[in-house]
Design a protein around this motif. Structure first.
Motif, PDB file in Angstrom:
ATOM      1  N   HIS A  65      55.190 -25.557  16.101  1.00 60.82           N
ATOM      2  CA  HIS A  65      54.330 -24.600  16.633  1.00 60.82           C
ATOM      3  C   HIS A  65      54.522 -23.070  15.994  1.00 60.82           C
ATOM      4  O   HIS A  65      54.667 -22.470  16.771  1.00 60.82           O
ATOM      5  CB  HIS A  65      54.395 -24.739  18.153  1.00 60.82           C
ATOM      6  N   LYS A  66      54.571 -22.969  14.929  1.00 63.93           N
ATOM      7  CA  LYS A  66      55.264 -21.858  14.278  1.00 63.93           C
ATOM      8  C   LYS A  66      54.131 -20.775  13.773  1.00 63.93           C
ATOM      9  O   LYS A  66      54.526 -19.619  13.565  1.00 63.93           O
ATOM     10  CB  LYS A  66      56.290 -22.195  12.787  1.00 63.93           C
ATOM     11  N   ILE A  72      50.202 -19.798  19.624  1.00 61.98           N
ATOM     12  CA  ILE A  72      49.403 -19.237  20.904  1.00 61.98           C
ATOM     13  C   ILE A  72      49.138 -20.124  21.887  1.00 61.98           C
ATOM     14  O   ILE A  72      49.602 -20.247  22.791  1.00 61.98           O
ATOM     15  CB  ILE A  72      48.080 -18.889  20.543  1.00 61.98           C
ATOM     16  N   TYR A  73      48.853 -21.580  21.441  1.00 63.50           N
ATOM     17  CA  TYR A  73      48.833 -22.723  22.322  1.00 63.50           C
ATOM     18  C   TYR A  73      50.184 -22.852  23.092  1.00 63.50           C
ATOM     19  O   TYR A  73      50.275 -23.167  24.446  1.00 63.50           O
ATOM     20  CB  TYR A  73      48.309 -24.218  21.765  1.00 63.50           C
ATOM     21  N   ILE A  77      50.345 -22.595  27.121  1.00 63.52           N
ATOM     22  CA  ILE A  77      50.492 -23.987  27.697  1.00 63.52           C
ATOM     23  C   ILE A  77      51.451 -24.803  27.404  1.00 63.52           C
ATOM     24  O   ILE A  77      51.889 -25.903  28.074  1.00 63.52           O
ATOM     25  CB  ILE A  77      49.003 -24.510  27.990  1.00 63.52           C
ATOM     26  N   GLY A  78      51.846 -24.824  26.343  1.00 63.83           N
ATOM     27  CA  GLY A  78      52.740 -25.930  25.491  1.00 63.83           C
ATOM     28  C   GLY A  78      53.852 -26.243  26.221  1.00 63.83           C
ATOM     29  O   GLY A  78      54.306 -27.183  26.581  1.00 63.83           O
ATOM     30  N   MET A  79      54.547 -24.904  26.425  1.00 59.85           N
ATOM     31  CA  MET A  79      55.973 -25.093  27.028  1.00 59.85           C
ATOM     32  C   MET A  79      55.788 -25.697  28.576  1.00 59.85           C
ATOM     33  O   MET A  79      56.735 -26.447  28.942  1.00 59.85           O
ATOM     34  CB  MET A  79      56.771 -23.814  26.886  1.00 59.85           C
ATOM     35  N   PRO A 100      56.012 -13.100  25.263  1.00 58.29           N
ATOM     36  CA  PRO A 100      56.358 -13.884  26.392  1.00 58.29           C
ATOM     37  C   PRO A 100      55.473 -15.374  26.419  1.00 58.29           C
ATOM     38  O   PRO A 100      54.598 -15.569  25.858  1.00 58.29           O
ATOM     39  CB  PRO A 100      55.834 -12.980  27.641  1.00 58.29           C
ATOM     40  N   VAL A 101      56.333 -16.003  27.426  1.00 60.03           N
ATOM     41  CA  VAL A 101      55.569 -17.551  27.642  1.00 60.03           C
ATOM     42  C   VAL A 101      54.966 -17.436  28.923  1.00 60.03           C
ATOM     43  O   VAL A 101      55.666 -16.771  29.983  1.00 60.03           O
ATOM     44  CB  VAL A 101      56.788 -18.544  27.616  1.00 60.03           C
TER      45      VAL A 101
END
Length: 373
Positions: A65-66, A72-73, A77-79, A100-101
């Protein structure tokens, strides 16, 4: 599953695959304390890290996801989805890639490690110019992602004081939430460097750079044009650049058009020890970049006591203002750059090896984590 007594720390690093970002990730991993109280889940796009840095309290999770929408995904929401799927909720989150996440930010403490400085400098770029479009994005769009998802338990770590102060001002963040932790170089001059790569019949100027518009390499070409137009003998001056000639056609064409081919040597990418040899054995280091978060090459040059001519920007003022061998000059000033280069060529000055007196270390980063438990 981890034991209940272990604290789970998620480390977001999926976009750090090259350059300074990858160096920062590796330095972070090398400095993780071997304390089984914490278990670090490092989300990365580089599977080789697991073999390079095996550690009992590190778990590597690899995702690609680089870039762009995929990244952005992941941040949005991905993590969080991965956490739900694997029934593993973090006690702390570290994002090493500026942004940030989105992860229940009012409940879980989080650190954003900020290396990107473009949003904080007073310069504009043209979206319709292909060379400037990426800079325009970082200046005008990227700040939204840097501020998004910042909650009450969020902290910011920056690579320099000036970026920390700028972050506070731009995003209205409390200053007690922002921590500058600057890189420290120790005893570089003690490296065993086997040889010089220079022809000592010439005055060898080292320009550690890259083929990016903000590196402002044209400043040095303009300085030599100015000297040449004023009938100054520049036949003994050689500029050594750390990228390939065909990586910047505009620069190459300007050099060719002004018959400066013999004055410029394009080295390509250098191994770190080879790079240090260039610092050690060169006569002068020039660094005209107007966009740096920290400007590590300045400390590397000063570590060998080399005269430095660099852009007069926030990063250089912070890093080498205490070094007597540094001359800071405004960009877009070919006469000043030309005169300073020629003066160093005539004087051939040398200085004492210099180390900046920064007190922060990676230990301070991990103390911030400890303070939240």
């Amino acid at each position: 599953m981890q034991l209940a007594s272990n604290k789970v720390i998620f480390v977001n690093a999926v976009a750090l695959v090259s350059g300074g970002g990858l160096i920062t990730l590796k330095e972070f991993i090398k400095n993780i304390p071997p304390d089984n109280t914490y278990v670090y889940y490092i989300f990365s796009s580089i599977p080789s890290l697991e073999q390079e840095f095996p550690n009992k309290n590190i778990k590597y999770i690899f995702f690609n996801h680089k870039k762009n929408i995929s990244r952005i995904y992941w941040d949005y929401i991905g993590m969080r989805n991965w956490s739900k799927t694997n029934s593993l909720r973090p006690d702390f989150i570290i994002s090493l890639q500026n942004t940030p996440v989105n992860f229940y930010n009012n409940e879980i403490p989080q650190i954003s490690y900020v290396m990107q400085c473009i949003p904080f400098i007073d310069r504009q770029w043209n979206f319709f110019n292909r060379e400037e479009r990426k800079m325009w994005f970082y200046k005008n769009i990227y700040p939204f992602f840097m501020k998004a998802y910042i909650g009450k338990l969020h902290m910011i770590v920056t690579q320099s004081e000036w970026v920390g102060k700028s972050f506070i001002k731009k995003f209205n963040i409390s200053k007690d939430k922002v921590f500058p932790i600057r890189p420290i170089l120790k005893d570089l001059h003690k490296y065993i460097l086997l040889k010089s790569y220079f022809d000592t019949n010439y005055y060898n100027i080292f320009l550690p750079s890259a083929p990016h518009i903000y590196k402002n390499n044209e400043e040095i070409v303009n300085a030599l044009i100015h000297l040449k137009n004023n009938n100054t003998d520049i036949s003994k001056i050689k500029i050594h650049l750390t990228f390939y000639e065909n990586e910047d056609n505009n620069l190459k064409n300007k050099i060719n058009k002004n018959n400066l081919i013999d004055n410029f040597i394009f080295l390509g990418r250098l191994d770190y020890k080879v790079m240090l040899s260039y610092y050690k054995y060169c006569d002068l280091v020039v660094f005209p970049s107007y966009l740096e978060t920290f400007g590590l090459p300045l400390l590397e040059a000063a570590a060998f006591g080399k005269p430095i001519i660099c852009a007069n920007e926030f990063y250089s003022q912070e890093v080498v203002s205490g070094y007597e061998g540094a001359i800071l000059i405004d960009v877009d000033s070919p006469t000043l750059w030309a005169n300073s280069i020629y003066n160093e060529y005539i004087q051939k000055r040398k200085f004492k090896n210099y180390e900046a007196k920064f007190n922060e270390t990676w230990k301070d980063f991990f103390r911030i984590i400890d303070s939240n438990f």
